[in-house]
Write a protein that holds these residues in place. Structure first.
Motif, PDB file in Angstrom:
ATOM      1  N   THR A   6       9.334  -0.837   0.314  1.00  0.00           N
ATOM      2  CA  THR A   6       7.961  -0.858  -0.180  1.00  0.00           C
ATOM      3  C   THR A   6       7.515  -2.311  -0.236  1.00  0.00           C
ATOM      4  O   THR A   6       8.340  -3.227  -0.195  1.00  0.00           O
ATOM      5  CB  THR A   6       7.845  -0.224  -1.578  1.00  0.00           C
ATOM      6  OG1 THR A   6       8.686  -0.956  -2.470  1.00  0.00           O
ATOM      7  CG2 THR A   6       8.258   1.237  -1.567  1.00  0.00           C
ATOM      8  N   LEU A   7       6.225  -2.528  -0.334  1.00  0.00           N
ATOM      9  CA  LEU A   7       5.714  -3.894  -0.335  1.00  0.00           C
ATOM     10  C   LEU A   7       5.675  -4.477  -1.745  1.00  0.00           C
ATOM     11  O   LEU A   7       5.195  -3.842  -2.674  1.00  0.00           O
ATOM     12  CB  LEU A   7       4.305  -3.931   0.271  1.00  0.00           C
ATOM     13  CG  LEU A   7       4.234  -3.666   1.769  1.00  0.00           C
ATOM     14  CD1 LEU A   7       2.780  -3.602   2.229  1.00  0.00           C
ATOM     15  CD2 LEU A   7       4.984  -4.735   2.545  1.00  0.00           C
ATOM     16  N   PRO A   8       6.160  -5.705  -1.886  1.00  0.00           N
ATOM     17  CA  PRO A   8       6.078  -6.395  -3.176  1.00  0.00           C
ATOM     18  C   PRO A   8       4.683  -6.996  -3.357  1.00  0.00           C
ATOM     19  O   PRO A   8       3.880  -7.011  -2.425  1.00  0.00           O
ATOM     20  CB  PRO A   8       7.135  -7.492  -3.032  1.00  0.00           C
ATOM     21  CG  PRO A   8       7.150  -7.798  -1.575  1.00  0.00           C
ATOM     22  CD  PRO A   8       6.880  -6.484  -0.887  1.00  0.00           C
ATOM     23  N   PRO A   9       4.388  -7.544  -4.534  1.00  0.00           N
ATOM     24  CA  PRO A   9       3.083  -8.167  -4.743  1.00  0.00           C
ATOM     25  C   PRO A   9       2.911  -9.426  -3.892  1.00  0.00           C
ATOM     26  O   PRO A   9       3.877 -10.149  -3.639  1.00  0.00           O
ATOM     27  CB  PRO A   9       3.073  -8.506  -6.232  1.00  0.00           C
ATOM     28  CG  PRO A   9       4.490  -8.501  -6.656  1.00  0.00           C
ATOM     29  CD  PRO A   9       5.223  -7.581  -5.728  1.00  0.00           C
ATOM     30  N   ASP A  10       1.674  -9.678  -3.472  1.00  0.00           N
ATOM     31  CA  ASP A  10       1.356 -10.871  -2.684  1.00  0.00           C
ATOM     32  C   ASP A  10       1.427 -12.146  -3.521  1.00  0.00           C
ATOM     33  O   ASP A  10       1.664 -13.224  -2.990  1.00  0.00           O
ATOM     34  CB  ASP A  10      -0.058 -10.781  -2.116  1.00  0.00           C
ATOM     35  CG  ASP A  10      -0.182  -9.810  -0.964  1.00  0.00           C
ATOM     36  OD1 ASP A  10       0.810  -9.167  -0.590  1.00  0.00           O
ATOM     37  OD2 ASP A  10      -1.296  -9.695  -0.429  1.00  0.00           O
ATOM     38  N   ARG A  11       1.170 -12.016  -4.813  1.00  0.00           N
ATOM     39  CA  ARG A  11       1.098 -13.201  -5.671  1.00  0.00           C
ATOM     40  C   ARG A  11       1.670 -12.881  -7.053  1.00  0.00           C
ATOM     41  O   ARG A  11       1.421 -11.821  -7.605  1.00  0.00           O
ATOM     42  CB  ARG A  11      -0.351 -13.658  -5.800  1.00  0.00           C
ATOM     43  CG  ARG A  11      -0.529 -14.941  -6.550  1.00  0.00           C
ATOM     44  CD  ARG A  11      -1.992 -15.394  -6.493  1.00  0.00           C
ATOM     45  NE  ARG A  11      -2.150 -16.662  -7.142  1.00  0.00           N
ATOM     46  CZ  ARG A  11      -1.960 -17.835  -6.561  1.00  0.00           C
ATOM     47  NH1 ARG A  11      -1.600 -17.906  -5.302  1.00  0.00           N
ATOM     48  NH2 ARG A  11      -2.132 -18.951  -7.232  1.00  0.00           N
ATOM     49  N   VAL A  12       2.423 -13.853  -7.576  1.00  0.00           N
ATOM     50  CA  VAL A  12       2.946 -13.770  -8.934  1.00  0.00           C
ATOM     51  C   VAL A  12       2.727 -15.133  -9.580  1.00  0.00           C
ATOM     52  O   VAL A  12       3.088 -16.163  -9.001  1.00  0.00           O
ATOM     53  CB  VAL A  12       4.458 -13.429  -8.954  1.00  0.00           C
ATOM     54  CG1 VAL A  12       4.996 -13.455 -10.365  1.00  0.00           C
ATOM     55  CG2 VAL A  12       4.710 -12.088  -8.293  1.00  0.00           C
TER      56      VAL A  12
END
Length: 161
Positions: A6-12
């Protein structure tokens, strides 16, 4: 690490009141800042990054091409690369490094965390923090199971943190 694709967040964004660090999905537009950090850090990077020995890779054009490929690899759920930025007061955040979860051929579901930091930002715990955030992203968003491999001088030196 082994992951569900699955895709992780683009920004943290991380801010504990002392340290501020943003992990932002690697983008082609980051190429100039990336090349500046690489060139400024070449002596240290050459000690453990094979690509640092290839000057043809350390141009904006070459990095734009590589970053375009990384954007595709992200969408294909193969490689997840975040660039690390730190705030500089009211100015533009400064590029300080990179952390990534890369797929490897040994296991199609396996991911390896890799990282590097700009030389003048080393020794402040930013890579340790970025790697912890990447692992947490994997556990929370990708159902990772983590296996540690500590058979390198660099990892053993860093592991007490």
């Amino acid at each position: 690490m082994f992951a569900k694709p699955t895709l992780p967040p683009d920004r943290v964004n991380f801010d504990d009141g002392t340290t501020q660090l943003s992990l932002s999905r690697a983008r082609t537009s980051d190429a100039p800042a990336l090349v500046e950090a690489i060139v400024d850090s070449l002596p240290e990077l050459r000690a453990f990054m094979p690509w640092a020995h290839m000057p043809e890779n350390n141009t904006v054009t070459a990095q734009e091409q590589r970053l375009t490929q990384l954007e595709t690899s992200w969408d294909d759920k193969k490689d997840f690369v975040w660039h690390l930025f730190q705030s500089q007061g009211q100015g533009t955040p400064r590029f300080v490094g990179c952390v990534a979860m890369h797929s490897r051929c040994l296991n199609p579901l396996g991911l390896e965390i890799g990282y590097w930091i700009r030389s003048d930002s080393a020794g402040r715990g930013l890579c340790t923090l970025a790697a912890k955030i990447a692992a947490l992203i994997g556990v929370q968003h990708m159902e990772l199971v983590i296996y540690l491999y500590q058979d390198s001088k660099h990892v053993k030196r860093q592991s007490p943190k």
